[in-house]
Design a protein around this motif. Structure first.
Motif, PDB file in Angstrom:
ATOM      1  N   THR A  33       0.858  -1.177   0.000  1.00 16.72           N
ATOM      2  CA  THR A  33       0.000   0.000   0.000  1.00 16.72           C
ATOM      3  C   THR A  33       0.899   1.234   0.000  1.00 16.72           C
ATOM      4  N   ASP A  34       0.315   2.391  -0.246  1.00 16.86           N
ATOM      5  CA  ASP A  34       1.089   3.630  -0.170  1.00 16.86           C
ATOM      6  C   ASP A  34       1.668   3.810   1.233  1.00 16.86           C
ATOM      7  N   GLU A  98       2.135  12.216  -3.678  1.00 20.40           N
ATOM      8  CA  GLU A  98       2.655  11.101  -4.475  1.00 20.40           C
ATOM      9  C   GLU A  98       2.106   9.759  -3.994  1.00 20.40           C
ATOM     10  N   THR A  99       2.016   8.832  -4.945  1.00 20.52           N
ATOM     11  CA  THR A  99       1.591   7.471  -4.637  1.00 20.52           C
ATOM     12  C   THR A  99       2.645   6.493  -5.146  1.00 20.52           C
TER      13      THR A  99
END
Length: 175
Positions: A33-34, A98-99
């Protein structure tokens, strides 16, 4: 030679080496996940997402150099303001905007552009390294050496990312 044409010999070896280490780096992010990609799971400030972002930026800069862009001269003395330090640290982490998917997509674009350069540039062309406090003047690198440096940087940071990922959930790239 177009990017669609097959390559062999030295160029194929460089592309294979780059591809292998890029795979290992991307693999460390698989399924994260992020939040996990931003996790500092070791005493280091490094994260999986931040390392991918960093490797992408470094590869882009070296690819520009391989095309004859010498880069900006680094001043001998820098005032390390809080803003400059924060800007530097942001190179190694995902910021709020950001991702992980975004930095992976950007990395794919950068890698594809570099691969095109490996297929087409004169590997023996040499350029002087930009001035820097740690770099004496008059040092030249061939385009070949630049691509090998990109591969070495990628491999080194893939190892860093692997340790960080293993600390998050036990996943390893190898072994």
């Amino acid at each position: 030679m177009t990017s669609e044409q097959s390559v062999n010999g030295e160029r194929a070896d460089i592309l294979d080496f780059l591809g292998k280490h890029r795979h290992f780096l991307r693999y460390t992010a698989q399924g994260l996940t992020d939040e996990q990609a931003s996790t500092r799971s070791t005493v280091s400030a490094l994260t999986v997402g931040g390392l991918i972002k960093h490797v992408s930026a470094v590869e882009r800069k070296w690819a520009e150099f391989a095309q004859g862009a010498g880069g900006d001269e680094v001043p001998e003395e820098v005032e390390f303001t809080p803003e400059l330090i924060a800007e530097w640290e942001d190179q190694f982490r995902l910021t709020e905007s950001e991702t992980l998917a975004g930095v992976l997509a950007e990395y794919e674009k950068v890698a594809a552009a570099t691969d095109d350069l490996v297929r087409t540039l004169d590997l023996d062309q040499a350029y002087e390294l930009p001035a820097a406090p740690w770099q004496p003047p008059g040092v030249f690198w061939t385009v070949r050496r630049v691509f090998l440096h990109i591969a070495a940087e990628t491999a080194q940071h893939a190892g860093h990312a692997d340790i960080i990922r293993e600390s998050i959930d036990g996943q390893k790239s190898m072994g």
